[in-house]
Write an enzyme that holds these catalytic residues in place. Structure first.
Site, PDB file in Angstrom:
ATOM      1  N   PRO A   2       0.823  -1.214   0.000  1.00 23.92           N
ATOM      2  CA  PRO A   2       0.000   0.000   0.000  1.00 23.92           C
ATOM      3  C   PRO A   2       0.859   1.267   0.000  1.00 23.92           C
ATOM      4  O   PRO A   2       1.819   1.385   0.756  1.00 23.92           O
ATOM      5  CB  PRO A   2      -0.799  -0.119   1.297  1.00 23.92           C
ATOM      6  CG  PRO A   2      -0.842  -1.587   1.585  1.00 23.92           C
ATOM      7  CD  PRO A   2       0.477  -2.111   1.103  1.00 23.92           C
ATOM      8  N   GLU A   3       0.508   2.200  -0.891  1.00 25.38           N
ATOM      9  CA  GLU A   3       1.158   3.494  -0.946  1.00 25.38           C
ATOM     10  C   GLU A   3       0.119   4.561  -0.602  1.00 25.38           C
ATOM     11  O   GLU A   3      -1.015   4.233  -0.230  1.00 25.38           O
ATOM     12  CB  GLU A   3       1.780   3.719  -2.321  1.00 25.38           C
ATOM     13  CG  GLU A   3       2.820   2.661  -2.685  1.00 25.38           C
ATOM     14  CD  GLU A   3       3.584   2.973  -3.963  1.00 25.38           C
ATOM     15  OE1 GLU A   3       3.810   4.166  -4.261  1.00 25.38           O
ATOM     16  OE2 GLU A   3       3.969   2.021  -4.663  1.00 25.38           O
ATOM     17  N   LYS A  59       1.865   7.071   4.737  1.00 25.66           N
ATOM     18  CA  LYS A  59       1.271   5.735   4.747  1.00 25.66           C
ATOM     19  C   LYS A  59       0.652   5.377   6.105  1.00 25.66           C
ATOM     20  O   LYS A  59       0.258   4.226   6.313  1.00 25.66           O
ATOM     21  CB  LYS A  59       2.335   4.694   4.378  1.00 25.66           C
ATOM     22  CG  LYS A  59       2.963   4.913   3.003  1.00 25.66           C
ATOM     23  CD  LYS A  59       4.032   3.865   2.723  1.00 25.66           C
ATOM     24  CE  LYS A  59       4.758   4.119   1.416  1.00 25.66           C
ATOM     25  NZ  LYS A  59       5.779   3.087   1.124  1.00 25.66           N
ATOM     26  N   ARG A 249      15.017  -2.078  -4.242  1.00 28.96           N
ATOM     27  CA  ARG A 249      13.706  -2.002  -4.881  1.00 28.96           C
ATOM     28  C   ARG A 249      13.833  -2.213  -6.387  1.00 28.96           C
ATOM     29  O   ARG A 249      14.733  -1.653  -7.023  1.00 28.96           O
ATOM     30  CB  ARG A 249      13.052  -0.633  -4.632  1.00 28.96           C
ATOM     31  CG  ARG A 249      12.832  -0.295  -3.162  1.00 28.96           C
ATOM     32  CD  ARG A 249      12.436   1.163  -3.034  1.00 28.96           C
ATOM     33  NE  ARG A 249      12.274   1.562  -1.645  1.00 28.96           N
ATOM     34  CZ  ARG A 249      11.116   1.559  -0.994  1.00 28.96           C
ATOM     35  NH1 ARG A 249      10.024   1.163  -1.629  1.00 28.96           N
ATOM     36  NH2 ARG A 249      11.050   1.943   0.261  1.00 28.96           N
TER      37      ARG A 249
END
Length: 261
Positions: A2-3, A59, A249
């Site tokens: 989730p962002e 977040k 990432r």
């Protein structure tokens, strides 16, 4: 993971499901998602309270009650679900909040990498969010440019560092950089002012569209819509996309649209 757009969607779920409703009971089915509080203390603090207007920072989600504040972070797989108290409980429903009117708010999380905290006052909230930079939706242009100018590392790393800017994750950062025509490995502090301003504008546009969609949407005209293709190509120019890793990432960019500085 989730962002910011996903968490804004969870904020809207919390507001529509629970705002103004009394918390009748708190059922902790898995205490592994609780941080700094046990199940009994969570129940004692929240039962009988009424959820107010929730807030989001990056977040993180703040569920205020007029007393203690429930603070949520969704990690990689967390979400909020609104249902009815008689609905069947699913395997990954970790905490159930039964509300007035028969509604039930559920914290559902498969991997349990983050979870729930209880903040008794504003100082507790400040402590939990102490390492967070300004919210990416709320930051103004001057603050954004100052934050980037102070960074020594790569641009992608700066954008996803929550202490620099709160809310951006991997998908958003790659999408924003592609739109701004900036390579992810360019040094953040070396950008010209025109580059920083373009980056800020594209960040705002991308966030507005993503928040409306409730996620970073995999549209055909977006980089996000092609990053997982077997042979991904840029939706703007058709060039084959490049893949690399930055700060652990997976990173995707177009060598033609995002050339060396």
């Amino acid at each position: 993971m989730p962002e910011l757009p996903d968490v804004e969607g969870f904020r809207q779920v919390l507001e529509s499901c629970a705002k103004g409703r009394v918390i009748r009971s708190v059922d902790v089915r898995d205490a592994g998602v609780l941080h700094g509080v046990d199940a009994r203390r969570l129940r004692d603090a929240l039962e009988g309270r009424r959820f107010g207007t929730p807030e989001r920072h990056g977040k993180w989600l703040l569920a205020r009650t007029g007393g203690p504040t429930l603070v949520l972070h969704f990690g990689m797989t967390g979400r909020l679900v609104c249902g009815r108290s008689e609905d069947a409980v699913e395997a990954h429903d970790r905490v159930l909040f039964t509300l007035g009117g028969g509604r039930q708010l559920r914290f559902r999380d498969q991997r349990k990498l983050q979870g729930l905290w209880l903040a008794h006052d504003e100082s507790d909230i400040d402590r939990l969010l102490a390492r967070q930079g300004p919210d990416a939706m709320a930051v103004d242009r001057a603050e954004f440019e100052t934050a980037l100018s102070a960074r020594r590392g790569a641009l992608k790393t700066a954008l996803t560092d929550q202490s620099v800017l709160a809310g951006l994750g991997n998908l958003l950062a790659d999408e924003i950089l592609w739109r701004a025509r900036l390579r992810p490995d360019r040094p953040a502090r070396d950008l010209a002012q025109a580059d920083r301003r373009r980056l800020y504008s594209e960040m705002r546009r991308t966030l507005r569209s993503s928040v409306s969609a409730g996620c970073v949407p995999p549209r055909d005209s977006w980089l996000t819509g092609h990053r997982d293709d077997r042979e991904p190509r840029c939706p703007r120019c058709g060039t084959g996309l490049r893949r690399s890793r930055m700060a652990g990432r997976g990173t995707v960019w177009c060598p033609r649209c995002q050339p060396d500085g």
